[in-house]
Design an enzyme around this catalytic site. Structure first.
Site, PDB file in Angstrom:
ATOM      1  CB  CYS A   2      -0.924   0.098   1.199  1.00  0.00           C
ATOM      2  SG  CYS A   2      -2.082  -1.239   1.369  1.00  0.00           S
ATOM      3  NE  ARG A  27       4.700   1.368   0.287  1.00  0.00           N
ATOM      4  CZ  ARG A  27       5.402   1.343   1.422  1.00  0.00           C
ATOM      5  NH1 ARG A  27       6.664   1.691   1.404  1.00  0.00           N
ATOM      6  NH2 ARG A  27       4.843   0.963   2.547  1.00  0.00           N
ATOM      7  N   GLY A 101      -1.928  -1.173   6.520  1.00  0.00           N
ATOM      8  CA  GLY A 101      -1.818  -1.976   7.740  1.00  0.00           C
ATOM      9  C   GLY A 101      -3.039  -2.870   7.904  1.00  0.00           C
ATOM     10  CD  GLU A 482      18.390 -13.604  -3.171  1.00  0.00           C
ATOM     11  OE1 GLU A 482      17.648 -14.053  -2.273  1.00  0.00           O
ATOM     12  OE2 GLU A 482      18.167 -12.523  -3.741  1.00  0.00           O
ATOM     13  CE  LYS A 486      15.717 -11.858  -6.011  1.00  0.00           C
ATOM     14  NZ  LYS A 486      16.108 -11.245  -4.771  1.00  0.00           N
ATOM     15  CG  HIS A 506      19.280 -36.812   1.864  1.00  0.00           C
ATOM     16  ND1 HIS A 506      19.510 -37.970   2.569  1.00  0.00           N
ATOM     17  CD2 HIS A 506      20.492 -36.220   1.703  1.00  0.00           C
ATOM     18  CE1 HIS A 506      20.807 -38.065   2.847  1.00  0.00           C
ATOM     19  NE2 HIS A 506      21.418 -37.013   2.326  1.00  0.00           N
ATOM     20  CE  LYS A 605      12.600  -3.084  -2.672  1.00  0.00           C
ATOM     21  NZ  LYS A 605      13.483  -4.178  -3.108  1.00  0.00           N
TER      22      LYS A 605
END
Ligand code: M6R
Length: 610
Positions: A2, A27, A101, A482, A486, A506, A605
């Site tokens: 937001c 965001r 929120g 990572e 991505k 495994h 974000k």
């Protein structure tokens, strides 16, 4: 998550607010809206989808005014729709409010307000706030009604309110979600993050939890929720508008990948010398104490957690310091053993991630000391921490973290070497070698970027695959996690998982089918031979092996379907250098699949709610 923008000043409010909201698009959001005071009353326009939908509606039927508030919503309560988009209004239409929120007690507040005759239009938790203010405003002046309503909320919020009865100001408040004030000349803004105000001012006031800002053209008056005045100096941020723009790159992500040499240099500047590592006085004093600690806990979420995992390898092996790494979302609820002798290192780009912030608060409540590795100055976590190692990577706009990650790793190198020295754990020759190695890292990253054409070619070759594995060992096990993160975050058509290569047998190897792409991290390390064996195991099942290997490693070609070469470096620095091909590979696979790279669906974000 937001975006909030409030504006009061001489400029036309619609274009100003839309421009600022566009700088918060990173965001993540699914609908957008604006409320404008036009001299007589408040008009609201909302649209589902991207900001351009709202902008074209406003072009067809303009709204005008000098006071307004805008919002980009990331749905939590109620589907993404025009009705649920913010701003929300009270029954009279005199008040308009936006919120970031989650209001945890919204259901009970709503049923009370319904009982008092309030009419609700949306399914959101947010709408209760504006009706609650309306209810209190029946007896109290608006500022007091606002304060009273906020005190009844449980959960997290950043809010911004405008009122037709009081058009000379707007009101903001925060508790657990970020909100800043931008102090311009004859104009003032409220926003969720700094890039939203940069085109108008670089003077910024950060609000703390439980604080209210009353904004007018003259500036801001800040008080606590209890009404006590707060005196706080504005900060002049050193980011400029250009650093928050694409500069000719197709995406922010690509721009930020290419900014890494400079970002890493910024992390090192003033800290890394030829024979020593220095920090500011506060951090140095903190590290001296930290060097005597017997236990360190590293916290983070997503990419920051992966940086923490690399930090574990570094700190244990080189500084001989025992480290636990926790996902902040688990740490906060797992009843971790904490005391005054524990030090927590919180890693976060934004400094606003709700789980990491909660972990930091919990650690402090138990007397633990907190060091933040953070990119955003003045952010919530930076302010809560006892000391901060700023990464100085500049604004990161793309949802996918790239330069923030490599600068976090760089900060961890500095931390490890400084602590290793203080603890007497690093022999003189290794110290000199590592200092020289760290000096060379920006250059190595620059060289790694030169492989982009080859990486793009490999990415195109495998872009139609729908499942990928990423495998690595030791320092590059977190690199595998990572790399997979991505790819799956910016290319939601693809499922990608990272594993420690030794774990393949495994379980995960059972899925390998002919052509299944597996990205291996096979740069120099004491376990190089073992990785080569893992490559062979995948080849035996006809998987396609894309191998990231050190320049000059000709032998690896025998084992690989595609080789991506990176500059040779010590294993200690290799997660930084290896991050580059992983990021570029994900970027070009996503691009070939025509994905929304900078704003992937369902992602934000900055995850400021739990
Ligand atoms: O701002 P933070 O570093 O605290 O954010 C943590 C994660 O949300 C973040 O790293 C996320 O995983 C990235 N989008 C991954 O690229």
């Amino acid at each position: 998550m937001c975006g909030i923008v409030g504006y009061i000043g001489k400029a036309p409010v619609v274009s100003t607010v839309l421009d600022s909201l566009s700088r918060l698009e990173y965001r993540g959001y699914d609908s957008a809206g604006i409320a404008v005071f036009n001299g007589r009353g408040i008009q609201v326009r909302k649209r589902a989808g991207k900001l351009k939908e709202l902008a074209s509606s406003l072009k067809r039927q303009p709204l005008e005014g000098r006071l307004g508030v805008g919002h980009t919503r990331w749905a939590t309560h109620g589907e993404p729709s025009e009705l649920n988009a913010h701003p929300h209004r009270d029954c009279t239409g005199e008040l308009a409010l936006v919120h970031n929120g989650i209001i945890e007690n919204y259901a009970e507040l709503k049923s009370e307000l319904l009982g008092r005759g309030h009419r609700f239009r949306s399914q959101t938790d947010t709408e209760v706030i504006v009706h609650l203010i309306e209810e209190h405003a029946k007896q109290l002046p608006l500022p007091e009604a606002f304060r009273r309503a906020l005190k009844e909320l449980r959960g997290s919020y950043a809010v911004c309110l405008i009122a037709a009865s009081d058009p000379s100001r707007l009101y903001g408040a925060r508790c657990g979600s970020p909100l800043i004030v931008g102090l311009g000349r004859g104009e003032t803004l409220l926003a969720s993050d700094v890039p939203a105000v940069l085109s108008r001012t670089r003077r910024v006031l950060y609000l703390n939890d439980q604080e209210i800002a009353e904004i007018s053209v003259e500036g801001a008056r800040v008080t606590t929720l209890e009404g006590k005045p707060v005196v706080r100096k504005p900060v002049v941020v050193d980011w400029d508008v250009a650093s928050a723009q694409k500069d000719g790159h197709a995406h922010f992500m690509l721009k930020e990948i290419h900014e890494q040499p400079a970002a890493i240099e910024q992390t090192l500047t003033g800290r890394l010398g030829h024979a020593q590592i220095t920090f500011d006085r506060r951090t140095s004093a903190f590290l001296k104490e930290l060097s005597r600690t017997e236990r360190l806990i590293i916290l983070g979420c997503g990419t920051a957690y992966h940086a923490g995992l690399v930090g574990e390898y570094m700190l244990e092996e080189v500084a001989r310091l025992p480290v636990d790494v926790d996902l902040a979302s688990e740490f906060r609820y797992r009843g971790a053993m904490l005391d005054r002798d524990t030090t927590v290192v919180a890693i976060t780009q934004s400094g606003e991630t709700a789980d990491t912030l909660a972990g930091v608060k919990l650690a402090k409540e138990h007397g633990a000391k907190v060091l933040a590795i953070c990119n955003v100055m003045g952010s919530s976590i930076a302010r809560q921490a006892d000391a901060v190692l700023y990464t100085h990577a500049g604004p990161e706009i793309a949802v996918a973290s790239t330069k923030a990650y490599t600068s976090q790793l760089t900060a961890l190198c500095l931390l490890t070497l400084a602590l290793g020295k203080l603890r007497g754990a690093i022999p003189a020759a290794q110290w000199r070698r590592h200092l020289a190695g760290l000096q060379a890292v920006p250059g190595l990253v620059r060289n790694a970027l030169r492989a982009e054409p080859a990486i793009k070619q490999a990415a195109r070759r495998y872009a139609s695959a729908r499942n990928f594995y990423y495998l690595g060992r030791r320092y590059n096990y977190p690199s595998a996690l990572e790399g997979a993160l991505k790819l799956k975050e910016i290319c939601p058509l693809i499922h990608a998982e990272g594993y420690a290569a030794g774990e393949m047998k495994h379980g995960p190897i059972s899925l390998i089918r002919p052509g299944w792409p597996v990205v291996f991290l096979a740069t120099g390390s004491p376990v190089y031979e073992k990785i080569v064996s893992n490559i062979e195991e995948v080849r035996a099942r006809k998987g396609a092996c894309i191998v990231i290997a050190s320049e000059g490693d000709r032998a690896i070609r025998r084992h690989a379907d595609a080789v991506i070469s990176v500059p040779k470096t010590e294993e200690f620095f290799s997660p930084i250098v290896n991050a580059v091909p992983l990021q570029l590979f994900a970027y070009h696979v996503a691009r070939a699949n025509k994905c929304d790279i900078d704003q992937p669906p369902n992602l934000a974000k900055s995850v400021t709610v739990e």
